[in-house]
Design an enzyme around this catalytic site. Structure first.
Site, short mmCIF file in Angstrom:
data_model
loop_
_atom_site.label_atom_id
_atom_site.label_comp_id
_atom_site.label_asym_id
_atom_site.label_seq_id
_atom_site.Cartn_x
_atom_site.Cartn_y
_atom_site.Cartn_z
CB CYS A 74 35.17 30.37 69.93
SG CYS A 74 36.30 29.60 71.12
CD GLN A 180 40.55 15.48 82.09
OE1 GLN A 180 41.11 16.33 81.39
NE2 GLN A 180 41.04 15.05 83.25
CG PHE A 208 43.69 14.04 93.65
CD1 PHE A 208 43.46 15.13 94.48
CD2 PHE A 208 44.88 13.34 93.81
CE1 PHE A 208 44.40 15.52 95.43
CE2 PHE A 208 45.82 13.71 94.75
CZ PHE A 208 45.59 14.81 95.57
CD GLU A 228 37.21 14.63 94.20
OE1 GLU A 228 37.12 15.85 94.46
OE2 GLU A 228 38.10 14.16 93.47
CG ASP A 276 43.66 13.74 87.01
OD1 ASP A 276 44.51 14.63 86.79
OD2 ASP A 276 42.55 13.70 86.44
CB CYS A 302 46.12 19.88 83.54
SG CYS A 302 45.75 20.69 85.11
#
Length: 345
Positions: A74, A180, A208, A228, A276, A302
């Site tokens: 990988c 992340q 977030f 959050e 985020d 993302c």
């Protein structure tokens, strides 16, 4: 996408952002060059695991299939995570009483690994005794079990609190907490967020916030209120702040921002808002931000498509997309991280 020549790949990846902005009718004053993480750097992965006639199958799910593709090599996973996969496979059979497919969540932390097994039967005594032996994969600091994704997590063994560093602060996230994907990508995102701050910054709102990816670096510039929706992550953030003596500088609030987004009057008084959200974006929260008087908003995403959708709401509300930074930390995939800085026009 590993078959693409490097220049063609970088062009394709950067176009994911520009095309999404174009579709939404958004013009950015400045678009940075694509920033990339190196291969062999991913510190978080979800693998499929199943009992078979030959023992244990462990690997990635083949797309649109129940077939498990074994890990022979990988170029994405970190060497530590890849090696853990191979070693862990030798010890999982007692956890897999049935032949149904389970999920293995693995995160490489500062001091070892955090592992959560999900979607299998409740581990029996034989299974639990495996990791009671401190000589068995001592690099695993915590091994937990959950009946299915999203269900409560039960620790099987904890040898130490897994820790991750955000800024200068060590945080102990709950089992299976979001991180992340790469430390290098996180550093690039943090740098883009911090560079998006004004020269003098007052109170910052971090929406977030997770366990504090941006909260702790932001706290060097001024007080931060972190919000959050995951209670365990919120507690981990506040506990870490308290341990560092930052309780007066950082406050953590548990709130479901999808059901209860902060309204414009609640946003008043903040110099900067950082948000985020997950891949689905934050349409309602973006709409309230657009109606607020916050001077500067920094969006992290993302998903270029939902970023562009939320950006359009901010622009309609009077913001200008001053700069945008694309960060490729999902190598050879159609995913792309984005940091955009919005200022009141």
């Amino acid at each position: 996408m590993q078959h693409l020549e490097e220049t063609a790949y970088r062009t394709w990846k950067a176009d994911l952002l520009t095309q999404a902005l174009d579709r939404a009718g958004i013009r950015a004053d400045a678009v940075s060059a694509l920033q990339q993480v190196p291969p062999y750097s991913r510190r978080r992965a979800v693998l499929a695991v199943r009992r078979s006639g030959e023992g244990v199958e462990l690997g990635f799910r083949e797309r649109f299939s129940h077939r498990i593709v074994a890990l022979k090599e990988c170029h994405v996973l970190s060497p530590g995570l890849f090696n853990l996969c191979r070693e862990l496979k030798r010890h999982l059979l007692p956890f897999l009483q049935q032949k149904s497919v389970g999920d293995l969540f693995m995160s490489e932390m500062e001091n070892g690994f955090d592992v959560v097994l999900s979607g299998t039967d409740l581990p029996d005594l034989q299974a639990r005794e495996i990791f009671a032996d401190t000589d068995v994969l001592p690099e695993i600091k915590r091994f937990s079990w959950s009946p299915s994704i999203g269900e409560p997590v039960e620790p099987v063994v904890q040898r130490a609190e897994p820790e991750v560093r955000f800024g200068e602060t060590l945080v102990s996230p709950p089992p299976g907490a979001f991180l992340q994907p790469t430390a290098e990508g996180e550093a690039l995102l943090c740098r883009a967020v911090l560079e998006g701050l004004p020269r003098e910054t007052g109170p910052v709102l971090d929406l977030f916030s997770g366990c504090g990816t941006f909260t702790f670096p932001l706290s060097r510039s001024g007080p931060v209120r972190a919000v959050e929706g995951d209670l365990a992550a919120c507690k981990a953030l506040q506990n870490a702040a308290n341990r560092r003596g930052l309780a007066g500088r950082i406050t953590a609030e548990h709130r479901d921002l999808f059901r209860q987004p902060l309204r414009p009057e609640e946003l008043d008084g903040f110099d900067v808002v950082v948000f985020d959200p997950p891949r689905s974006g934050a349409r309602e929260q973006a709409a309230h931000l657009a109606a607020s008087s916050v001077p500067r908003v920094i969006g992290v995403s993302c998903n270029p498509s939902t970023f562009a959708r939320d950006a359009a709401l901010l622009v309609e509300g009077g913001y200008r997309l001053a700069s945008v930074v694309p960060v490729d930390q999902f190598l050879w995939s159609a995913h792309l991280e984005v940091v955009g800085v919005f200022v009141r026009a």
